[in-house]
Design a protein around this motif. Structure first.
Motif, mmCIF file in Angstrom:
data_model
loop_
_atom_site.group_PDB
_atom_site.id
_atom_site.type_symbol
_atom_site.label_atom_id
_atom_site.label_comp_id
_atom_site.label_asym_id
_atom_site.label_seq_id
_atom_site.Cartn_x
_atom_site.Cartn_y
_atom_site.Cartn_z
ATOM 1 N N ILE A 119 -24.597 -21.376 32.850
ATOM 2 C CA ILE A 119 -23.541 -22.019 32.139
ATOM 3 C C ILE A 119 -23.913 -22.848 32.191
ATOM 4 C CG2 ILE A 119 -21.475 -22.953 31.499
ATOM 5 C CD1 ILE A 119 -20.693 -20.162 32.743
ATOM 6 N N LEU A 120 -24.235 -24.120 33.210
ATOM 7 C CA LEU A 120 -24.867 -25.209 33.616
ATOM 8 C C LEU A 120 -26.156 -26.067 33.748
ATOM 9 C CD1 LEU A 120 -21.733 -26.489 36.313
ATOM 10 C CD2 LEU A 120 -22.005 -26.747 34.189
ATOM 11 N N ARG A 121 -26.705 -24.913 34.257
ATOM 12 C CA ARG A 121 -28.204 -25.222 33.779
ATOM 13 C C ARG A 121 -29.027 -24.222 33.335
ATOM 14 N NH1 ARG A 121 -26.545 -26.540 38.419
ATOM 15 N NH2 ARG A 121 -26.748 -25.083 39.390
ATOM 16 N N PRO A 122 -28.277 -23.966 31.930
ATOM 17 C CA PRO A 122 -29.105 -22.902 31.412
ATOM 18 C C PRO A 122 -30.809 -23.063 31.267
ATOM 19 C CG PRO A 122 -27.785 -24.689 29.822
ATOM 20 C CD PRO A 122 -28.375 -24.876 31.378
ATOM 21 N N ALA A 123 -31.532 -24.275 31.036
ATOM 22 C CA ALA A 123 -32.799 -24.041 30.854
ATOM 23 C C ALA A 123 -33.738 -23.898 31.817
ATOM 24 C CB ALA A 123 -32.922 -25.227 29.870
ATOM 25 N N SER A 124 -32.981 -24.303 33.015
ATOM 26 C CA SER A 124 -33.393 -24.460 34.365
ATOM 27 C C SER A 124 -33.872 -22.968 34.965
ATOM 28 C CB SER A 124 -32.676 -25.042 35.265
ATOM 29 O OG SER A 124 -32.560 -26.463 35.035
ATOM 30 N N SER A 125 -35.155 -23.089 35.790
ATOM 31 C CA SER A 125 -35.456 -21.603 36.222
ATOM 32 C C SER A 125 -34.309 -21.508 38.110
ATOM 33 C CB SER A 125 -36.333 -21.172 36.448
ATOM 34 O OG SER A 125 -37.498 -21.997 37.531
ATOM 35 N N SER A 126 -34.991 -20.502 39.342
ATOM 36 C CA SER A 126 -34.707 -21.357 40.021
ATOM 37 C C SER A 126 -35.512 -21.984 40.634
ATOM 38 C CB SER A 126 -34.589 -19.011 40.517
ATOM 39 O OG SER A 126 -35.840 -18.959 40.316
ATOM 40 N N LEU A 127 -36.770 -21.994 40.258
ATOM 41 C CA LEU A 127 -37.369 -23.402 41.290
ATOM 42 C C LEU A 127 -37.518 -24.417 40.289
ATOM 43 C CD1 LEU A 127 -39.788 -23.669 43.141
ATOM 44 C CD2 LEU A 127 -41.801 -22.832 41.614
ATOM 45 N N ASP A 128 -37.438 -25.222 41.564
ATOM 46 C CA ASP A 128 -36.846 -26.924 40.358
ATOM 47 C C ASP A 128 -38.352 -27.259 40.096
ATOM 48 O OD1 ASP A 128 -36.262 -29.438 40.155
ATOM 49 O OD2 ASP A 128 -35.459 -29.545 41.991
ATOM 50 N N GLY A 129 -38.243 -27.308 38.751
ATOM 51 C CA GLY A 129 -39.689 -28.195 38.198
ATOM 52 C C GLY A 129 -40.197 -26.624 37.217
#
Lengths: 142, 678
Positions: free
Chosen positions: B551-561
């Motif tokens: 919900i909050l970070r729908p376009a971020s994967s589990s790896l930052d970057g």
């Protein structure tokens, strides 16, 4: 009921917020409930819990984010696995199982926070102050 | 410089002072050995309170401070800023929450006093052990690499390059554009798909900041925010891309014809070909696995035909290593293959029997498809009734793909734009085609269908009688049949006419159709799965790339970057893909600013080389893949860019080798001892 101390570990993201909300809602709970903040319930090393009992806690409560809601994705699951291992160990130190609990409180659950700490406090208070035998303490510190 | 602690007590108007005697607490704390001074204030967070705080510390030799006041959630950052203003390290300030955790929740004043004192003393003991943490900054790459050149990749690259940033798009196939290029009209508003895509590809062409590498594979990818390394294999094209003008002469001359994967086997292509007319780059490519010249045969037809002398069979595969700060993963998804399920008669003769997947069917509606855009049967005749069977593979996949209903209704509408006698029936269970545009699409399909009358000639009757009892003949069909169990809908075929069997309200029915379209679900693509494995990305239950937070970070994967765009995350329609593409580009842009360094978190964990035995337990529990074993030194190294500071590794380490900054064992022990005291 006797005056007891309930050491409560809260995580920075969920349960600390739940405690703050309980404060905002002025939900009363005994002053013997004492909070220590960690970033995640996954940081709570069984050593910290034993340290709590040794330093005067009559009960220890660990409050993390609800399963699936951990700010760090899986820290609370790590905590859960670890606490399952700790429970039988506590009995060996003569610490009743009712003196320890792992539970979940979200940042929006002020009322739940009040309910969980009050219930746990009452349980511990019913058992009375913890009397750790010297040998148990020595054994653990050795 | 004294090691003693300056203590500030906030009365918070009466919120604290009404329950806790601040004067008495102040007097008692002053007697503590570790305390340099105790100062109280009516409202420390207010402007005059902050001035009071800064004035007391300015030019003083106090470095460690305790603020006993409200929740740090409210004002920790306020007093940290004040610490910075007076040149003190902000990590040497600790708050005691004597409002939310004390005066607001404690009934007796005496008890509140005792607790406020214990909490403040615990903060004093704790802050004595605090370290002066440094807020580190490191150099980083600000370039962005977009993997996958479909519509999501194209849109994220266009946005990410907007401020002059260098962006590279890596694409497996010989052209950008992806799945959208295979459509004629895109649901839900039935807009011309090539008209939407072509100008976007032109923008890529014109943009000097975007570097496009097509016809390539990723051999290796590793890294973290600000510092990724990608090893790319550029497959030999055998055509000089700078010289080729896309004139088709080589294609005309090539004697080798093979089945076209782009058209799902419904047409043929040459060994040298372009992916589709108007592709980008508009440059031919040789399929070296079938070309006579590259498979040991003797042929020089394309070389002789090319007016630009662009054919270059001396080319070999090349390796290029790219470095970037952020990766946008837009490698898309695949369709479920109904060949696995016998109930749909989707066997080797499926095409012959006019049974299609909806991806195949979409090609029939395309002007550059195998039929030039006419929806006709294999025998060239217009179909009388097209049956769309929805949710094919849903049970096997275990989820609703979410985007197929809309696409199928769009195809149904497109199929009725030709012959006036063609009608369409959709067999559905749940309809996922919402919103204003989705609802309008459903209305349009229904309306169009109402104008059709089904011709019940002998051919239909034969099929009907073959189906036996319980067969229904629809003369004025509803365009949509909501069946009891979509997984039990089956297709049988005989002499060019198929029968679709289904049940409604417990009764079995069947209808005849001369074209059947299987609306297949979406599953993770092999390319996506392989890249996720290389990057150690978390996956959803269905195997798609999982959002860091749905919900909050729908376009971020589990790896930052690493950001996610389009259906690499699961089925998406075009607009949803573009929304996620733009969100991804925004994430990359805001995290990495050219000319600026990357600020790191201070509260992170580190492992002690001496104590670590490389047991890998920290590696297993770390939710961010921040802990890795350095095989040369045989120790665990916690990457301070990836570490988010949860401390799970600390609690897990059996040798006490890992320390969580600002939450060390010693600091927590001190706090625990004092908080329980009194």
């Amino acid at each position: 009921m006797a005056e007891v101390k309930l050491l409560t570990f809260v995580c920075n993201w969920c349960s600390y917020g739940g405690a703050d909300q309980a404060g905002g809602l002025k939900i009363e709970y005994p002053s013997g409930v004492r909070l220590v903040k960690v970033m995640c319930s996954g940081r709570v090393d069984p050593q910290l819990i034993l340290q709590g009992f040794r330093k005067g806690a009559d009960g220890v409560l660990v409050l993390g984010c609800h399963p699936g809601d951990c700010h760090y994705k899986s820290g609370n699951y790590s905590a859960q696995k670890r606490m399952l291992l700790l429970e039988p160990l506590l009995a060996q130190f003569g610490i009743e199982s009712d003196r320890f609990q792992l539970n979940w409180v979200s940042a929006g659950e002020g009322e739940r926070f009040g309910k969980v700490v009050n219930e746990m406090y009452n349980k511990v208070a019913a058992l009375g102050p913890l009397k750790l035998t010297d040998s148990a303490v020595k054994e653990e510190t050795a | 410089m004294t090691d003693k602690v300056g203590v500030f007590l906030c009365k918070c108007s009466d919120n604290i002072a009404a329950r806790v005697d601040i004067e008495q607490l102040s007097a008692e704390l002053k007697l503590e050995e570790d305390v340099a001074f105790v100062k109280s204030h009516e409202l420390l967070c207010a402007g005059h309170g902050q001035e009071f705080f800064e004035e007391a510390l300015k030019n003083s030799d106090i470095s460690r401070v305790v603020v006993a006041a409200c929740s740090p959630k409210d004002h920790e950052s306020t007093f940290q800023k004040c610490m910075n203003h007076v040149g003190k390290n902000k990590f040497l300030m600790q708050m005691a929450n004597i409002r939310e955790q004390c005066t607001w929740v404690t009934s007796e004043n005496d008890n509140a006093y005792a607790k406020a004192k214990a909490l403040t003393r615990a903060a004093i003991r704790r802050v004595k052990l605090h370290e002066q943490l440094v807020e580190k900054e490191i150099d980083c790459h600000t370039e962005v690499v977009v993997i996958g050149g479909g519509i999501a990749g194209v849109e994220s690259a266009l946005l990410a390059s907007g401020d002059g940033r260098k962006v590279t798009i890596l694409e497996k196939s010989p052209s950008l554009g992806g799945m959208v290029t295979k459509l004629e009209e895109a649901a839900p508003n039935m807009e011309c798909a090539p008209c939407m895509v072509s100008p976007r590809l032109s923008l890529i062409d014109e943009n000097d900041n975007i570097n496009v590498i097509t016809n390539c594979d990723i051999e290796e990818i590793a890294g973290y925010l600000g510092n990724f390394e990608i090893k790319v294999k550029k497959r030999a094209r055998m055509v000089d891309a700078d010289a080729c003008i896309g004139c088709d002469e080589c294609i005309q001359a090539c004697p080798v014809e093979v089945s076209s994967a782009y058209d799902y086997g419904m047409s043929s292509r040459k060994a040298v070909d372009v992916l589709f007319p108007g592709c980008f780059p508009n440059c031919a490519v040789v399929d070296t696995s079938v070309c006579l010249k590259t498979t040991g045969g003797e042929c020089n037809a394309c070389v002789e035909a090319c007016p630009m002398e662009a054919m270059d069979f001396s080319q070999t595969d090349e390796i290029e290593v790219l470095r970037c700060g952020a990766v946008i993963l837009s490698t898309g998804a695949e369709q479920f293959d109904p060949v696995e399920l016998s109930q749909y008669a989707f066997d080797a003769n499926a095409l012959e029997n006019d049974i299609y997947t909806y991806s195949q069917f979409a090609r029939l509606t395309s002007n550059h498809g195998p039929t030039g855009g006419s929806v006709v049967k294999q025998n060239g005749e217009a179909p009388k009734r097209i049956a769309f069977v929805h949710c094919v593979g849903r049970e096997q996949l275990g989820y609703c793909s979410g985007s197929c209903c809309e696409a199928a209704f769009g195809l149904g509408l497109a199929a009725m734009s030709g012959d006036e006698t063609t009608s369409v029936v959709h067999f559905v269970s749940d309809v996922m085609c919402g919103g204003e545009l989705g609802s309008m699409l459903l209305e349009r399909v229904n309306q169009k269908n109402r104008t059709r009358t089904v011709d019940s000639d002998a051919m239909w009757s034969k099929v009907m009688s073959g189906l036996g009892s319980g067969v229904q003949e629809i003369t004025q069909p509803s365009f949509m049949v909501r069946v009891d169990n979509i997984n039990e809908v089956s297709v049988t075929t005989d002499n060019g006419v198929s029968a679709v069997r289904y049940s409604v309200a417990g009764k079995s029915y069947g209808i005849a159709a001369d074209m059947v379209v299987l609306v297949t679900g979406t599953q993770p693509s092999k390319t996506s799965t392989e890249l996720m494995r290389m990057l150690d990305l978390a996956a959803t239950r269905g195997g798609f790339a999982a959002a860091d937070h749905p919900i909050l970070r729908p376009a971020s994967s589990s790896l930052d970057g690493v950001f996610l765009a389009g259906s690499v995350m699961g089925g998406k329609n075009i607009s949803e893909s573009i929304i996620s593409a733009k969100a991804s580009a925004g994430g990359a842009l805001s995290k990495l600013v050219p000319g600026r360094k990357l600020s790191l978190k201070s509260i992170v964990a580190y492992a002690d080389e001496e104590l670590c035995s490389a047991c890998e337990l920290c590696v297993q529990v770390c939710p961010y893949s921040a802990a890795k074993i350095d095989v040369n030194r045989n120790i665990s190294v916690i990457n301070e860019v990836l570490c988010q500071g949860c401390g799970t590794c600390v609690a897990t380490c059996p040798s006490g080798a890992v320390t969580a900054r600002h939450f060390t064992d010693a600091q927590l022990d001190a706090e625990i001892s004092e908080v329980l005291h009194g």
